[in-house]
Scaffold this active site. Structure first.
Site, short mmCIF file in Angstrom:
data_model
loop_
_atom_site.label_atom_id
_atom_site.label_comp_id
_atom_site.label_asym_id
_atom_site.label_seq_id
_atom_site.Cartn_x
_atom_site.Cartn_y
_atom_site.Cartn_z
N ARG A 117 0.86 -1.19 0.00
CA ARG A 117 0.00 0.00 0.00
C ARG A 117 0.89 1.24 0.00
NH1 ARG A 117 -2.12 3.45 3.86
NH2 ARG A 117 -4.21 4.23 3.46
N LYS A 152 -3.62 6.19 8.84
CA LYS A 152 -4.32 6.66 7.64
C LYS A 152 -4.86 8.05 7.90
CE LYS A 152 -8.47 5.27 5.05
NZ LYS A 152 -8.33 5.14 3.64
N SER A 208 -12.66 -2.41 1.02
CA SER A 208 -12.88 -1.78 2.33
C SER A 208 -14.35 -1.41 2.46
CB SER A 208 -12.07 -0.49 2.46
OG SER A 208 -10.69 -0.78 2.40
N1 3NM Z 1 -7.61 1.55 6.35
P1 3NM Z 1 -2.82 0.81 11.66
S1 3NM Z 1 -7.65 2.16 8.80
C1 3NM Z 1 -5.20 1.46 5.77
O1 3NM Z 1 -10.60 2.02 8.20
C2 3NM Z 1 -6.30 1.66 6.73
O2 3NM Z 1 -10.39 1.41 6.14
C3 3NM Z 1 -8.45 1.79 7.37
O3 3NM Z 1 -3.19 1.22 10.16
C4 3NM Z 1 -9.92 1.75 7.23
O4 3NM Z 1 -2.85 -0.68 11.71
C5 3NM Z 1 -6.14 1.99 8.08
O5 3NM Z 1 -1.42 1.34 11.84
C6 3NM Z 1 -4.84 2.19 8.79
O6 3NM Z 1 -3.81 1.47 12.56
C7 3NM Z 1 -4.43 1.00 9.59
#
Ligand code: 3NM
Length: 222
Positions: free
Chosen positions: A46, A146, A117
């Site tokens: 990503r 994010k 998603s």
């Molecule tokens: N998508 P971490 S939250 C890439 O809610 C991504 O769709 C999300 O990173 C969504 O594991 C997210 O460091 C970030 O919290 C996840």
């Protein structure tokens, strides 16, 4: 090749590591190698956000990460960039709600894995109808990884999807760590997807191992 079975995919989704060049402070190839040694089951490339690579640099970086995955038989999924996924003959593509429509992506990628998603029941149902193999549902917990993440929803969203009869493989995403993994699985996810819990860990290997152990225990597979 036929579409991956639900059962196979559920197993692959248990510990799903996502990473791009700006998610690491250490050498990303070393981070991915350690994550694999620790027990991740799936990897997503990503390349997004500040300082993200593009063009040939992005391609070369992805190719090298894919080579590491191939060596260890870890499926390699590309976020958003369908053309890159096809060029690399990746194992699948993951798209968000703002990316190209899932049914159009499905047509382009054939039987490769398609992840979408989804943040609620409506998005989840539409993604399934349009040909998703699995859903990434979040953010479950607050995340700073994010930039444009929505508000954290807790594990209730997972329970809601299962209560409405959705049987598609699901991973939770957003703020997941070894300590809150059990809740995510008990609420109905087949696995956890993480960025920072592995990419920024002092020991990616150890954190991947702890995530794998927490998922196994929550699924009662120990
Ligand atoms: N998508 P971490 S939250 C890439 O809610 C991504 O769709 C999300 O990173 C969504 O594991 C997210 O460091 C970030 O919290 C996840």
């Amino acid at each position: 090749m036929a579409r991956i079975s639900t059962k196979q995919l559920q197993e692959k989704l248990r510990v799903y590591f996502i990473m791009g060049s700006n998610n690491c402070q250490k050498d990303p190839f070393a981070v991915l190698t350690e994550a694999i040694e620790g027990g991740i089951t799936l990897f997503q490339f990503r390349e997004k956000g500040q300082g993200a690579l593009s063009g040939k640099e992005k391609y070369d970086f992805a190719k090298e990460l894919q080579a590491i995955c191939r060596k260890h038989r870890i499926p390699f999924i590309v976020n958003d960039d369908v053309e890159l996924a096809l060029e690399l003959d990746a194992d699948g593509v993951h798209i968000g709600q703002e990316d190209e429509r899932a049914d159009l992506v499905r047509k382009k990628i054939g039987d490769k894995i398609l992840g979408v998603s989804a943040h609620n029941l409506e998005e989840a149902r539409r993604a399934i109808k349009q040909g998703a193999d699995y859903l990434g549902v979040g953010p479950i917990f607050p995340t700073s990884t994010k930039e444009d993440a929505k508000e954290a929803q807790g594990v209730a969203v997972l329970r809601t999807l299962r209560e409405h009869g959705l049987s598609i493989p699901i991973v939770g995403i957003g703020g997941i760590t070894p300590h809150n993994t059990k809740e995510v699985i008990v609420a109905g996810a087949d696995g956890v997807s993480v960025i920072s819990a592995i990419s920024l860990a002092a020991s990616p290997r150890e954190n991947a191992r702890m995530l794998a152990k927490a998922v196994r225990e929550a699924l009662n597979k120990d």
